[in-house]
Each structure stands twice: as C-alpha cells, then as structure tokens.
Write an enzyme that holds these catalytic residues in place. Structure first.
Site, PDB file in Angstrom:
ATOM      1  N   ASN A   9      30.673  38.765  36.835  1.00 37.71           N
ATOM      2  CA  ASN A   9      30.382  39.883  36.054  1.00 37.71           C
ATOM      3  C   ASN A   9      30.647  39.759  34.567  1.00 37.71           C
ATOM      4  O   ASN A   9      31.796  39.693  34.251  1.00 37.71           O
ATOM      5  CB  ASN A   9      31.391  41.087  36.845  1.00 37.71           C
ATOM      6  CG  ASN A   9      31.144  42.263  36.110  1.00 37.71           C
ATOM      7  OD1 ASN A   9      30.327  42.542  35.187  1.00 37.71           O
ATOM      8  ND2 ASN A   9      31.953  43.177  36.192  1.00 37.71           N
ATOM      9  N   LYS A  11      30.041  41.746  32.245  1.00 38.40           N
ATOM     10  CA  LYS A  11      30.265  42.967  31.498  1.00 38.40           C
ATOM     11  C   LYS A  11      29.654  43.143  30.199  1.00 38.40           C
ATOM     12  O   LYS A  11      28.553  42.467  30.206  1.00 38.40           O
ATOM     13  CB  LYS A  11      31.784  43.251  31.393  1.00 38.40           C
ATOM     14  CG  LYS A  11      32.572  42.918  32.488  1.00 38.40           C
ATOM     15  CD  LYS A  11      34.142  43.382  32.372  1.00 38.40           C
ATOM     16  CE  LYS A  11      34.711  42.854  33.734  1.00 38.40           C
ATOM     17  NZ  LYS A  11      36.323  43.291  33.911  1.00 38.40           N
ATOM     18  N   HIS A  97      32.216  49.993  40.042  1.00 34.32           N
ATOM     19  CA  HIS A  97      33.113  49.051  39.365  1.00 34.32           C
ATOM     20  C   HIS A  97      34.330  50.061  38.845  1.00 34.32           C
ATOM     21  O   HIS A  97      33.862  51.179  38.438  1.00 34.32           O
ATOM     22  CB  HIS A  97      32.386  48.305  38.295  1.00 34.32           C
ATOM     23  CG  HIS A  97      33.532  47.229  37.818  1.00 34.32           C
ATOM     24  ND1 HIS A  97      34.463  47.666  36.901  1.00 34.32           N
ATOM     25  CD2 HIS A  97      33.686  46.005  38.031  1.00 34.32           C
ATOM     26  CE1 HIS A  97      35.218  46.392  36.625  1.00 34.32           C
ATOM     27  NE2 HIS A  97      34.806  45.452  37.187  1.00 34.32           N
ATOM     28  N   GLU A  99      35.533  50.099  36.114  1.00 34.73           N
ATOM     29  CA  GLU A  99      35.226  50.479  34.838  1.00 34.73           C
ATOM     30  C   GLU A  99      34.368  51.515  34.719  1.00 34.73           C
ATOM     31  O   GLU A  99      34.330  52.668  33.908  1.00 34.73           O
ATOM     32  CB  GLU A  99      34.944  49.246  33.848  1.00 34.73           C
ATOM     33  CG  GLU A  99      36.077  48.250  33.808  1.00 34.73           C
ATOM     34  CD  GLU A  99      35.846  46.812  33.573  1.00 34.73           C
ATOM     35  OE1 GLU A  99      34.555  46.471  33.185  1.00 34.73           O
ATOM     36  OE2 GLU A  99      36.699  46.334  33.534  1.00 34.73           O
ATOM     37  N   GLU A 169      39.040  45.039  44.368  1.00 34.96           N
ATOM     38  CA  GLU A 169      39.548  44.660  43.210  1.00 34.96           C
ATOM     39  C   GLU A 169      40.717  45.904  42.731  1.00 34.96           C
ATOM     40  O   GLU A 169      40.415  47.032  42.354  1.00 34.96           O
ATOM     41  CB  GLU A 169      38.151  45.142  42.121  1.00 34.96           C
ATOM     42  CG  GLU A 169      37.129  44.135  42.282  1.00 34.96           C
ATOM     43  CD  GLU A 169      36.269  43.872  40.890  1.00 34.96           C
ATOM     44  OE1 GLU A 169      36.418  42.768  40.588  1.00 34.96           O
ATOM     45  OE2 GLU A 169      36.179  44.815  40.355  1.00 34.96           O
ATOM     46  N   GLY A 175      41.260  42.163  34.404  1.00 33.64           N
ATOM     47  CA  GLY A 175      41.448  41.890  32.865  1.00 33.64           C
ATOM     48  C   GLY A 175      42.922  41.757  32.534  1.00 33.64           C
ATOM     49  O   GLY A 175      42.938  41.829  31.087  1.00 33.64           O
ATOM     50  N   SER A 215      41.377  39.210  37.871  1.00 34.87           N
ATOM     51  CA  SER A 215      42.001  37.959  37.121  1.00 34.87           C
ATOM     52  C   SER A 215      42.024  36.553  38.113  1.00 34.87           C
ATOM     53  O   SER A 215      42.876  35.884  38.101  1.00 34.87           O
ATOM     54  CB  SER A 215      43.393  38.247  36.675  1.00 34.87           C
ATOM     55  OG  SER A 215      43.519  39.209  35.823  1.00 34.87           O
TER      56      SER A 215
HETATM   57  C1  PEP Z   1      36.063  42.814  37.022  1.00 33.02           C
HETATM   58  O1  PEP Z   1      36.027  43.244  36.332  1.00 33.02           O
HETATM   59  O2  PEP Z   1      35.341  42.603  38.095  1.00 33.02           O
HETATM   60  C2  PEP Z   1      37.015  41.277  37.081  1.00 33.02           C
HETATM   61  C3  PEP Z   1      37.677  40.899  38.244  1.00 33.02           C
HETATM   62  O3  PEP Z   1      37.492  41.086  35.789  1.00 33.02           O
HETATM   63  P1  PEP Z   1      38.734  39.918  35.566  1.00 33.02           P
HETATM   64  O4  PEP Z   1      38.274  38.740  36.387  1.00 33.02           O
HETATM   65  O5  PEP Z   1      38.579  39.828  34.200  1.00 33.02           O
HETATM   66  O6  PEP Z   1      39.837  40.417  36.066  1.00 33.02           O
END
Ligand code: PEP
Length: 252
Positions: A9, A11, A97, A99, A169, A175, A215
C-alpha cells in the site's frame, strides 16, 4: 492450502515517475524469481495507476487501488469508479483502511457499500479491520473487530466472501514501528476465521485469506507469516523500497 498474498500500500507517496521506477524493479524481481508461491499486489496512487498498469501487464504482479466509490459514475467530485479501475487492469481494491476511517470519516456502512460494488464488478476487496490502542487496552479488540467484520460481510454470499481478502491491521501498529507479536496476530486472525466459520462454514472460512498489516518488515515477516491463520501482509512503509518489499515476498 491458502496462497499467501503480499500487497504493498503505497499510500500518498511517490510521483508517477517514482512509482514507475519502483514497479519496474518489483516486476523484474518477480519475473526473475519465476514460480512465486505468494501472490504480489502493488497499490500506487490513483495518479500513477495507469502508468504502473502498463509496467505490470503480463507479469506476476497484480495491481490494486487504494479506494473506490460505490456509484457507477456521475457528480462525485474527487472520486473514481470501479469501471475506471477495471479498464486499466486493476484487480484488487483496499477498503476500510484505518486512515480512511479515521481521517476521512469512512463508516462501516460506507465500507459495506463499496465492498458490494467492488464484488458486483468482479474486483476483489482487501477489507481492513483493526482496533486502536485505547480499544486494545480496554480489552475491546474482539468486539471492535467483530463489529467491523460483521458489517463488512453482511449479506455477502459464501461465493462472494471467498473472493475477499481481510487485512487485520491493529491501528496502533500502522506506521508506528510497533508490531503485533506473532501470538497477538495469530489470536486475532483465528478469531476472525471463527467469525467467518460461524457466518458461512469452516470450508468457506478456510479459503479466505487474512493478511496482517502494521509495521510488517523483512525482520518480522517470517515469524508473523509462519502463524497458522496469517496468510500474508498488507505493507505500508516497507513497500516503498523494492528490496524490503521483495524480502517480505521472499519470506512469504
Ligand atoms: C498500512 O497502512 O496498511 C500499513 C500496514 O502500514 P505500515 O506497514 O507502514 O505500518
């Protein structure tokens, strides 16, 4: 046996040129690797999708979008339709998601409408669910995840459900550099599979892939994906460089 799925992703990162360069590196590595055990998906910005589509064409790398609108067309400023995505070769769409939920007010109801549209048009949704840190600390992980999963799958047939992918998630891990432990991830993934078993059947639930996201990096990917119910990863930060993304693909 469920085939693992690794999705990047990107973003709101990378210009069209930078996206093309990253896609080119990922496609070259995927072709070189030959018979890949994991499915690979990359999800650039809308702006870069068309260019990246031309780069992944005919390769084992699939294309995903980061969102879509549930209406077919019309006066929806700033939005993109499923037809537009299909026309350039998109196969997956990330929906719900955290976000989108947190910054742009996406509700369970909106996510559900988008899932319906995506499935009706033959695209595959990657449905994101997960709890915040406050919710985890208040022992609400299961109730939050249950309400998101229940809302997302309301009214979906078993056949439709089988074309979906879930991304668990934990919001506190996205992040932040914090990752769920292997055991924490497995616990929630097994819980989600239990919800799908109750709604459909064990046979159906056992075919639905549940990715971990938050992460995930080359050094923790192997442990997470060795868990029984962890079927891949949705990767943010580590997907922005070909070498770290490919190391996760190799771990899968
Ligand atoms: C995400 O936003 O889907 C995600 C998993 O981000 P990150 O790997 O940076 O934590």
């Amino acid at each position: 046996m469920r085939r693992k799925i690794i999705a990047g992703n990107w973003k709101m990162n990378k210009s069209v040129e930078e996206s093309a360069a990253l896609a080119t590196d990922i496609v070259a590595a995927a072709k070189k690797a030959g018979d890949l055990q994991a499915e690979i998906v990359i999800c650039p910005t809308f702006l870069a999708l068309d260019r990246v589509a031309q780069i992944v064409k005919g390769s084992p790398v699939q294309l995903g979008a980061q969102d879509v609108h549930f209406e077919a067309q019309g006066a929806f400023t700033g939005k993109v339709s499923t037809d537009m995505l299909k026309a350039i070769g998109v196969t997956y769409v990330i929906l719900g998601h955290s976000e989108q939920r947190t910054f742009f007010g996406e509700t369970d109801e909106l996510v559900r409408k988008k899932i319906g549209k995506v499935l009706a048009e033959g695209l595959k949704p990657i449905i994101c669910v997960g709890e915040t840190l406050v919710e985890r600390e208040a022992q609400k992980t299961e109730s939050v995840v249950k309400s998101q999963v229940t809302a997302a799958y309301a009214g979906l047939t078993a056949e439709q459900a089988q074309t979906t992918v879930i991304a668990y998630e934990p919001v506190w891990a996205i992040g932040t550099g914090l990752t769920a432990s292997d055991e924490q991830a497995q616990e929630v993934h097994a819980f989600i599979r239990g919800l799908l078993t109750a709604q459909y059947s064990a046979n159906v639930a056992n075919t639905i892939r549940i990715q971990y996201g938050g992460s995930m990096k080359p050094d923790n990917a192997r442990g997470l994906m060795a868990q029984n119910d962890v079927d891949g990863g949705l990767i943010g930060g580590a997907a922005l460089k070909a070498d770290s993304f490919l190391a996760i693909v190799t771990a899968a």
